[in-house]
Design a protein around this motif. Sequence first.
Motif, PDB file in Angstrom:
ATOM      1  N   LYS A  12      -3.806  45.866  -6.021  1.00 31.09           N
ATOM      2  CA  LYS A  12      -2.743  44.867  -5.855  1.00 31.09           C
ATOM      3  C   LYS A  12      -1.382  45.493  -6.171  1.00 31.09           C
ATOM      4  O   LYS A  12      -0.400  45.255  -5.466  1.00 31.09           O
ATOM      5  CB  LYS A  12      -3.004  43.646  -6.736  1.00 31.09           C
ATOM      6  N   TRP A  13      -1.316  46.315  -7.209  1.00 31.21           N
ATOM      7  CA  TRP A  13      -0.082  47.016  -7.548  1.00 31.21           C
ATOM      8  C   TRP A  13       0.346  47.940  -6.410  1.00 31.21           C
ATOM      9  O   TRP A  13       1.522  47.953  -6.016  1.00 31.21           O
ATOM     10  CB  TRP A  13      -0.274  47.799  -8.851  1.00 31.21           C
ATOM     11  N   VAL A  14      -0.599  48.702  -5.862  1.00 33.67           N
ATOM     12  CA  VAL A  14      -0.262  49.594  -4.742  1.00 33.67           C
ATOM     13  C   VAL A  14       0.262  48.777  -3.563  1.00 33.67           C
ATOM     14  O   VAL A  14       1.298  49.109  -2.977  1.00 33.67           O
ATOM     15  CB  VAL A  14      -1.472  50.459  -4.321  1.00 33.67           C
ATOM     16  N   GLU A  15      -0.434  47.688  -3.231  1.00 30.63           N
ATOM     17  CA  GLU A  15      -0.033  46.871  -2.081  1.00 30.63           C
ATOM     18  C   GLU A  15       1.305  46.170  -2.312  1.00 30.63           C
ATOM     19  O   GLU A  15       2.186  46.196  -1.448  1.00 30.63           O
ATOM     20  CB  GLU A  15      -1.111  45.829  -1.781  1.00 30.63           C
ATOM     21  N   ASP A  16       1.461  45.526  -3.472  1.00 27.30           N
ATOM     22  CA  ASP A  16       2.641  44.686  -3.713  1.00 27.30           C
ATOM     23  C   ASP A  16       3.872  45.463  -4.165  1.00 27.30           C
ATOM     24  O   ASP A  16       4.992  45.084  -3.821  1.00 27.30           O
ATOM     25  CB  ASP A  16       2.327  43.612  -4.765  1.00 27.30           C
ATOM     26  N   ARG A  29       0.379  54.084   5.221  1.00 26.94           N
ATOM     27  CA  ARG A  29      -0.485  54.664   6.254  1.00 26.94           C
ATOM     28  C   ARG A  29      -1.862  55.003   5.691  1.00 26.94           C
ATOM     29  O   ARG A  29      -2.891  54.681   6.279  1.00 26.94           O
ATOM     30  CB  ARG A  29       0.188  55.907   6.838  1.00 26.94           C
ATOM     31  N   GLU A  30      -1.901  55.641   4.524  1.00 28.65           N
ATOM     32  CA  GLU A  30      -3.182  56.055   3.944  1.00 28.65           C
ATOM     33  C   GLU A  30      -3.970  54.854   3.430  1.00 28.65           C
ATOM     34  O   GLU A  30      -5.196  54.833   3.516  1.00 28.65           O
ATOM     35  CB  GLU A  30      -2.973  57.092   2.846  1.00 28.65           C
ATOM     36  N   LEU A  31      -3.275  53.844   2.928  1.00 27.13           N
ATOM     37  CA  LEU A  31      -3.945  52.638   2.446  1.00 27.13           C
ATOM     38  C   LEU A  31      -4.593  51.903   3.621  1.00 27.13           C
ATOM     39  O   LEU A  31      -5.757  51.504   3.546  1.00 27.13           O
ATOM     40  CB  LEU A  31      -2.945  51.732   1.721  1.00 27.13           C
ATOM     41  N   VAL A  32      -3.856  51.757   4.712  1.00 30.10           N
ATOM     42  CA  VAL A  32      -4.366  51.071   5.908  1.00 30.10           C
ATOM     43  C   VAL A  32      -5.553  51.831   6.502  1.00 30.10           C
ATOM     44  O   VAL A  32      -6.520  51.223   6.953  1.00 30.10           O
ATOM     45  CB  VAL A  32      -3.231  50.897   6.952  1.00 30.10           C
ATOM     46  N   LYS A  33      -5.492  53.141   6.480  1.00 33.05           N
ATOM     47  CA  LYS A  33      -6.583  53.966   7.011  1.00 33.05           C
ATOM     48  C   LYS A  33      -7.766  54.064   6.043  1.00 33.05           C
ATOM     49  O   LYS A  33      -8.747  54.732   6.343  1.00 33.05           O
ATOM     50  CB  LYS A  33      -6.077  55.376   7.320  1.00 33.05           C
ATOM     51  N   ASP A  34      -7.636  53.414   4.877  1.00 34.30           N
ATOM     52  CA  ASP A  34      -8.677  53.428   3.845  1.00 34.30           C
ATOM     53  C   ASP A  34      -9.006  54.856   3.406  1.00 34.30           C
ATOM     54  O   ASP A  34     -10.159  55.225   3.246  1.00 34.30           O
ATOM     55  CB  ASP A  34      -9.927  52.697   4.329  1.00 34.30           C
TER      56      ASP A  34
END
Length: 189
Positions: A12-16, A29-34
């Motif tokens: 949540k911290w990374v996303e928000d 980009r890396e978060l979306v690509k998992d």
Amino acid sequence: MSESEVVNATRKWVEDVVVGYNLCPFAKRELVKDRVRFVVTEAGTEDELVQALHAELQLLEDQPDVETTLLIHPSVLQNFYAYNEFLDTADALLDYLELEGIYQIASFHPDYQFAHTEADAAENYTNRSPYPMLHLLREASLESAIDSYPDVDGIPDRNIELMNREGADKLKSLLKACFSEIENKRTGE
């Protein structure tokens, strides 16, 4: 706190915060690509954390599809100054394993404080996270991303300006909100 709760608060911290405020323009980009590995170590001592760090570096060597690792260590190095001193040990491990220049370690901590800042300065929130963690980055990927990003040298100043504009109280609330789902589940809300 369970491992999944620690990972959820960190994600949540990374996303928000990290992605939401674009503190790192390469993170989304890396978060979306998992391709971001969130791993919680049960290390309770610095020696155990060195072993966990070594294991994670080996995993990155063995699994090139994992771009980066957030090695979260909620049970060790809660004191920021001890954590900050440990970073020399982490860098020494990279050197010992002959991985310096291949991997880089970025630092995040709930009480992160840049030199020459007040403890409650908003700019410290660029590196404040729900738990102490070591962010393991592949240098080749980082260099490639940097080469294709305009004004990479301006990122730190832009982030400081953004954090100062948002203010420490708002940023403290954002960090606290990372735990809200956990608290709501515990209280039955």
